[in-house]
Design an enzyme around this catalytic site. Structure first.
Site, mmCIF file in Angstrom:
data_model
loop_
_atom_site.group_PDB
_atom_site.id
_atom_site.type_symbol
_atom_site.label_atom_id
_atom_site.label_comp_id
_atom_site.label_asym_id
_atom_site.label_seq_id
_atom_site.Cartn_x
_atom_site.Cartn_y
_atom_site.Cartn_z
ATOM 1 N N PHE A 114 -7.872 -30.310 -26.847
ATOM 2 C CA PHE A 114 -9.602 -30.050 -28.080
ATOM 3 C C PHE A 114 -10.629 -30.956 -27.219
ATOM 4 O O PHE A 114 -11.727 -30.138 -27.607
ATOM 5 C CB PHE A 114 -9.112 -30.409 -29.403
ATOM 6 C CG PHE A 114 -8.505 -29.339 -29.935
ATOM 7 C CD1 PHE A 114 -8.828 -27.815 -29.644
ATOM 8 C CD2 PHE A 114 -7.870 -30.147 -31.281
ATOM 9 C CE1 PHE A 114 -7.820 -27.154 -30.355
ATOM 10 C CE2 PHE A 114 -7.062 -29.077 -31.723
ATOM 11 C CZ PHE A 114 -6.727 -27.648 -31.570
ATOM 12 N N ASP A 115 -10.362 -31.912 -26.436
ATOM 13 C CA ASP A 115 -11.889 -32.655 -25.940
ATOM 14 C C ASP A 115 -11.399 -31.790 -24.819
ATOM 15 O O ASP A 115 -13.244 -31.887 -24.242
ATOM 16 C CB ASP A 115 -11.040 -34.072 -25.171
ATOM 17 C CG ASP A 115 -11.426 -34.968 -26.644
ATOM 18 O OD1 ASP A 115 -11.988 -34.856 -26.984
ATOM 19 O OD2 ASP A 115 -10.613 -36.075 -26.306
ATOM 20 N N VAL A 116 -10.160 -31.196 -23.791
ATOM 21 C CA VAL A 116 -11.195 -30.049 -23.466
ATOM 22 C C VAL A 116 -11.585 -28.604 -23.324
ATOM 23 O O VAL A 116 -12.688 -28.603 -22.836
ATOM 24 C CB VAL A 116 -10.109 -29.762 -22.136
ATOM 25 C CG1 VAL A 116 -10.004 -28.184 -21.091
ATOM 26 C CG2 VAL A 116 -8.973 -30.954 -21.605
#
Length: 378
Positions: free
Chosen positions: A170-172
């Protein structure tokens, strides 16, 4: 400071006040496309500089993976002289990206309202964990969001514990959303002359990134659950054992299932009313799976892979990461680029006229501090 000579974003100056992954990933993508990215770090540097092992020549490979094509300046925002430099940079920039906790830059005069007051053309991107409202004080780590969003409830065996994904997914995704938002805002500014505030939060990116699973809930009232490697709406769509290892086999439509059965020498199976259409195959997966397994275990993974691919059936061996990189090389995708002696993964975007550039290796802390200070005084 010399501007980059090429790239669709050439001439765009990005003040990167972000750290760790989502923001740095977004700014690296912009830098690869020609933007001049100035990475602002505290005196101790980006947190990921200390996230090790693994390392390359004493530097965290985590940091190396998302910080190429940038220049670094170390600024202590509690120091009046350094804060003045940071404010000059914000006035000069076309884009500013930050992932401080919501409101965390207000006391420095580097929040959106303060910056837009002196730079009305700024495209200012804020990345947070749970938004700037009621979730502003919640910690925005990817694992927290994997848990809170529901992803971990979907990952793992049905009778086993929940698991996180093997990467900070989810960071990506949030980094990708931030980059898309910045590009859209730059296009809007090109037409109107007006910048705007781009806001991305990991939870919203997660719910968007869960695609069919969140759609199943919000549109169909379903509550998704863990299915191991299975798919809620397709079968076969999972790894199967062969004589010497597992092979992912997919029949995304009825035609592919018929081709699969031809290769497996099961010509009557597609006409079985239990398996004729995807809906029936999905409902009757427990009856179909052992039939497929009984054939697949007769030959090796590579033998099936060769024949199934030739027949047009999607399949793949389960590789290590090293195997994935090797496969990309075999396919001529050139997955690795080396910049200043530092290998990294190639930008996945192909552009025929203005391809991504690879000019600068990930910078040492404050490597370009003097150069940037001089540029800001011009």
């Amino acid at each position: 400071m010399a501007e980059q000579a090429s790239g669709p974003l050439s001439g765009v100056v990005v003040a990167d006040f972000s750290r760790i992954l989502a923001g740095p990933y977004a700014t690296m993508l912009l830098a690869d496309l020609g933007a001049e990215v100035i990475k602002v770090e505290g005196p101790g540097g980006d947190d990921t500089r200390t996230w090790l092992p693994p390392v390359r020549e004493g530097t965290s490979t985590y940091y190396l993976g998302v910080n190429r094509n940038k220049r670094s300046i170390a600024l202590d925002l509690t120091d009046p002289d350094d804060l003045a430099v940071a404010r000059r940079l914000a006035r000069r920039a076309d884009v500013m990206i930050q992932n401080f906790r919501p409101g965390g830059l207000r006391r420095f005069g580097l929040d959106y309202d303060s910056v837009v007051a002196v730079n009305e053309r700024i495209v200012y991107a804020s990345i947070s964990g749970f938004g700037a409202g009621a979730g502003a004080d919640l910690p925005g780590y990817d694992l927290v969001v994997q848990a809170a969003s529901g992803l971990m409830s979907l990952t793992g065996e049905p009778d086993g514990p929940p698991y996180k994904a093997g990467v900070a997914v989810f960071d990506v995704i949030a980094g990708l959303h931030a980059a898309v938002g910045v590009l859209a805002a730059l296009r809007h500014r090109e037409r109107t002359g007006v910048g705007q505030h781009v806001e991305v939060d990991l939870l919203s990116s997660a719910l968007s990134g869960l695609v069919n699973q969140t759609s199943g809930h919000v549109a169909g009232g379903a509550t998704p659950f863990r299915m191991g490697n299975g798919h809620p709406s397709l079968f076969p769509y999972e790894p199967f054992p062969t004589a010497d290892g597992e092979l992912v086999v997919i029949a995304g439509n009825d035609g592919q299932f018929r081709k699969l059965c031809q290769v497996l020498d099961l010509p009557d199976l597609p006409d079985d009313p239990r398996f004729r259409r995807n809906q029936e195959r999905t409902v009757n997966r427990e009856a179909l799976r052992p039939i497929l397994v009984a054939r697949l275990v007769r030959r090796t993974r590579d033998e099936w892979f060769r024949d199934l691919v030739a027949a047009g059936v999607p399949c793949a061996p389960i590789n290590t990461v090293a195997g994935g990189v090797d496969l990309a090389r075999e396919l001529g995708l050139d997955p690795v680029v080396t910049v200043g002696g530092v290998p990294g993964v190639r930008n996945p975007i192909g552009l025929t006229g203005t391809p991504p550039r690879y000019d600068l290796p990930p910078p040492r802390l404050d490597e370009h501090g003097d150069e940037i200070r001089d540029w800001l005084t011009c």
